[in-house]
Design a protein around this motif. Structure first.
Motif, PDB file in Angstrom:
ATOM      1  N   UNK A 148       1.001  -1.239   0.088  1.00 13.60           N
ATOM      2  CA  UNK A 148      -0.032   0.045   0.022  1.00 13.60           C
ATOM      3  C   UNK A 148       0.876   1.271  -0.049  1.00 13.60           C
ATOM      4  N   UNK A 149       2.102   1.255   0.799  1.00 18.02           N
ATOM      5  CA  UNK A 149       2.977   2.256   0.609  1.00 18.02           C
ATOM      6  C   UNK A 149       3.084   2.620  -0.926  1.00 18.02           C
ATOM      7  N   UNK A 150       3.561   1.448  -1.865  1.00 15.65           N
ATOM      8  CA  UNK A 150       3.683   1.949  -3.092  1.00 15.65           C
ATOM      9  C   UNK A 150       2.826   2.366  -3.950  1.00 15.65           C
ATOM     10  N   UNK A 276      -7.739  -0.344  -2.204  1.00 13.13           N
ATOM     11  CA  UNK A 276      -7.846  -1.687  -2.507  1.00 13.13           C
ATOM     12  C   UNK A 276      -6.819  -2.459  -1.996  1.00 13.13           C
ATOM     13  N   UNK A 277      -5.785  -2.094  -2.271  1.00 12.07           N
ATOM     14  CA  UNK A 277      -4.307  -2.865  -2.004  1.00 12.07           C
ATOM     15  C   UNK A 277      -4.484  -3.210  -0.445  1.00 12.07           C
ATOM     16  N   UNK A 278      -4.611  -2.152   0.082  1.00 16.72           N
ATOM     17  CA  UNK A 278      -4.424  -2.533   1.702  1.00 16.72           C
ATOM     18  C   UNK A 278      -5.590  -3.478   2.306  1.00 16.72           C
ATOM     19  N   UNK A 317     -16.215   8.185 -11.597  1.00 20.38           N
ATOM     20  CA  UNK A 317     -16.779   7.240 -10.448  1.00 20.38           C
ATOM     21  C   UNK A 317     -16.297   5.727 -10.963  1.00 20.38           C
ATOM     22  N   UNK A 318     -16.655   5.537 -12.332  1.00 22.89           N
ATOM     23  CA  UNK A 318     -16.322   3.947 -12.820  1.00 22.89           C
ATOM     24  C   UNK A 318     -14.715   3.875 -12.500  1.00 22.89           C
ATOM     25  N   UNK A 319     -13.996   4.744 -12.791  1.00 20.33           N
ATOM     26  CA  UNK A 319     -12.494   4.824 -12.876  1.00 20.33           C
ATOM     27  C   UNK A 319     -12.135   4.188 -11.153  1.00 20.33           C
ATOM     28  N   UNK A 320     -12.693   5.009 -10.241  1.00 17.79           N
ATOM     29  CA  UNK A 320     -12.353   4.755  -8.966  1.00 17.79           C
ATOM     30  C   UNK A 320     -12.854   3.475  -8.582  1.00 17.79           C
ATOM     31  N   UNK A 321     -13.963   2.890  -8.900  1.00 19.78           N
ATOM     32  CA  UNK A 321     -14.529   1.559  -8.879  1.00 19.78           C
ATOM     33  C   UNK A 321     -13.669   0.521  -9.088  1.00 19.78           C
ATOM     34  N   UNK A 322     -13.216   0.700 -10.471  1.00 22.63           N
ATOM     35  CA  UNK A 322     -12.227  -0.161 -10.949  1.00 22.63           C
ATOM     36  C   UNK A 322     -11.022  -0.316 -10.251  1.00 22.63           C
ATOM     37  N   UNK A 323     -10.343   0.595  -9.986  1.00 17.25           N
ATOM     38  CA  UNK A 323      -9.126   0.905  -9.518  1.00 17.25           C
ATOM     39  C   UNK A 323      -9.126   0.189  -8.011  1.00 17.25           C
ATOM     40  N   UNK A 324     -10.299   0.303  -7.264  1.00 19.50           N
ATOM     41  CA  UNK A 324     -10.266  -0.027  -5.901  1.00 19.50           C
ATOM     42  C   UNK A 324     -10.338  -1.622  -5.899  1.00 19.50           C
ATOM     43  N   UNK A 325     -11.207  -2.058  -6.823  1.00 16.93           N
ATOM     44  CA  UNK A 325     -11.545  -3.526  -6.801  1.00 16.93           C
ATOM     45  C   UNK A 325     -10.254  -4.280  -7.395  1.00 16.93           C
ATOM     46  N   UNK A 326      -9.793  -3.901  -8.586  1.00 11.66           N
ATOM     47  CA  UNK A 326      -8.535  -4.401  -9.268  1.00 11.66           C
ATOM     48  C   UNK A 326      -7.281  -4.764  -8.409  1.00 11.66           C
ATOM     49  N   UNK A 327      -7.053  -3.555  -7.634  1.00 10.48           N
ATOM     50  CA  UNK A 327      -5.937  -3.442  -6.941  1.00 10.48           C
ATOM     51  C   UNK A 327      -5.669  -4.294  -5.788  1.00 10.48           C
ATOM     52  N   UNK A 328      -6.834  -4.941  -5.310  1.00  9.53           N
ATOM     53  CA  UNK A 328      -6.933  -5.757  -4.049  1.00  9.53           C
ATOM     54  C   UNK A 328      -6.215  -6.927  -4.593  1.00  9.53           C
ATOM     55  N   UNK A 329      -5.833  -7.365  -5.847  1.00  5.85           N
ATOM     56  CA  UNK A 329      -5.564  -8.569  -6.135  1.00  5.85           C
ATOM     57  C   UNK A 329      -3.749  -8.887  -5.868  1.00  5.85           C
ATOM     58  N   UNK A 330      -3.018  -7.865  -6.311  1.00  2.00           N
ATOM     59  CA  UNK A 330      -1.596  -8.058  -6.494  1.00  2.00           C
ATOM     60  C   UNK A 330      -0.957  -8.731  -5.299  1.00  2.00           C
ATOM     61  N   UNK A 331      -1.282  -8.139  -4.058  1.00  2.00           N
ATOM     62  CA  UNK A 331      -0.270  -8.462  -2.752  1.00  2.00           C
ATOM     63  C   UNK A 331      -0.870  -9.977  -2.543  1.00  2.00           C
ATOM     64  N   UNK A 332      -2.163 -10.326  -2.962  1.00  3.43           N
ATOM     65  CA  UNK A 332      -2.647 -11.727  -2.599  1.00  3.43           C
ATOM     66  C   UNK A 332      -1.822 -12.652  -3.753  1.00  3.43           C
TER      67      UNK A 332
END
Length: 404
Positions: A148-150, A276-278, A317-332
């Motif tokens: 999340x720092x990155x 989303x990452x956090x 709005x859609x860009x924010x939602x896409x960024x939030x959901x998509x970025x939850x994946x990489x750390x996992x």
């Protein structure tokens, strides 16, 4: 027989939050310096009269340098951990930042971003290993704190454009030399903790030895799971690249907003990505790695597909939602891959961070070439369907199979 079958990177018994926060802060500082490159794109396009292809090549040079070096750095550190390279890596970034601020020509800019890429290549694999060591039993949370720092650092790029670079131009980058100095000091502290853990190197197995495996999966199953994860990383980072490199141009050209206004839209996307990452790590610790990976990639598709057809407000709005959901994946994805191949934390971290950088750089270059041949709007529509590749996550083994 193998010389050793013990886990080669033993996590701490309890989560060491001071170290996790320290490497997260350095990740923020590192990626804020790195984000100065993309933050300068609108400025450089006008001042040097660059094409989209040339802009894409700048991102390609930086990201491909990091991509190619990171697996090598991770593999070398698996064989022999090298805590001292943590502050050394930031020194390369410092050289790149100063060079970027003073670069008089396009060719010098390319050399500067290559130096920044080298710094990232050194930073990410070993810092990810530190996150693994300090995680205790909370690997998803630890990797999310680190990453999340990155994401926050990357999100600062558009603000820098809006607040600094629009006013003072390219030379304003020189102030980030102080940021690099702070990162070197913190990395020295982290390196001392890392050294005190006395992490043993990975010994090569003798001929005929069985590879270390702590999962209930066969080698073939592990291989195919890694292939699926690679495809998911590709879909995520090409889409992220399309937004981070070209979304501001899309807003400027098709909605008539100013450079400064467009950067605030991009900041909203990147800030949502950080959130989303956090959240992704703790959710995966609770609901399972595979479930969150599947939801994160595929769940982005409805928003990304609608985005190019919305008005200015709903596009944001859609860009924010896409960024939030998509970025939850990489750390996992990184944690899942580390658990698939225990004992190769550095190699896996370097491979996936390197792949992320490489795909981002290659995606920027290819998309820039396509944008010159077509339009920015076409790029937005083309990349909108990439999250549909998230359906591949159904092929991943369930979490319980990793420990069967």
């Amino acid at each position: 027989m193998a010389t050793s079958t013990a886990p080669l990177t033993k996590p701490a018994a309890a989560t060491v939050f001071p170290i996790l926060f320290a490497i997260s802060i350095v990740h923020l500082l590192n990626d804020s310096m790195q984000s100065t490159v993309s933050a300068l794109f609108p400025i450089l396009r006008d001042s040097l009269d660059l094409s989209y292809k040339q802009i894409g090549l700048i991102a390609f040079a930086m990201n491909m340098t990091a991509s190619l070096l990171q697996p090598a750095v991770g593999y070398a550190a698996d064989l022999k951990p090298r805590p001292y390279i943590l502050p050394i890596g930031v020194c390369f970034t410092l050289v790149g930042i100063v060079s970027l601020a003073l670069a008089p020509h396009y060719s010098v800019i390319l050399l500067a971003v290559i130096a920044i890429g080298v710094g990232s290549a050194v930073f990410h694999p070993e810092s990810s290993r530190v996150a693994y060591l300090a995680a205790g039993g909370k690997r998803g949370l630890a990797q999310s704190i680190f990453q999340v720092g990155g994401n926050i650092g990357s999100a600062l790029g558009p603000i820098m454009t809006a607040v600094i670079f629009v006013r003072v131009g390219q030379h304003g980058v020189i102030w980030f030399a102080f940021v690099a100095a702070a990162a070197i000091i913190i990395q020295t502290y982290v390196a001392r903790w890392y050294r005190d853990q006395n992490v043993p190197g990975r010994k090569k197995a003798k001929s005929g030895a069985q590879p270390l495996r702590l999962t209930g999966l066969s080698s073939r199953q592990v291989m195919w799971a890694v292939v699926v994860l690679v495809f998911l990383v590709i879909s995520k980072h090409v889409y992220m690249s399309s937004i981070s490199s070209y979304y501001s141009f899309y807003l400027i050209d098709y909605y008539g907003v100013s450079v400064k206004h467009a950067q605030w839209f991009l900041f909203a996307f990147l800030a949502a990505s950080a959130a989303g990452t956090f959240l992704g790590g703790p959710l995966a610790d609770r609901f399972g790695r595979r479930n969150i990976i599947w939801f994160s990639i595929l769940g982005t598709a409805p928003f990304s597909i609608l985005l190019p057809y919305a008005n200015l407000t709903w596009t944001g709005v859609l860009c924010v939602l896409a960024g939030f959901i998509l970025s939850s994946a990489f750390s996992i994805i990184v944690v899942y891959a580390q658990e698939l191949m225990p004992g190769k934390v550095g190699l896996i971290s370097g491979l996936f961070f390197g792949l992320a950088f490489g795909i981002g750089g290659l995606g920027s270059a290819v998309l820039g070439w396509i944008a010159d041949a077509t339009t920015i709007a076409f790029i937005m529509k083309l990349c909108a369907y990439l999250p549909l590749l998230g359906i591949l996550a159904i092929l991943l083994p369930k979490d319980k199979q990793l420990y069967a």
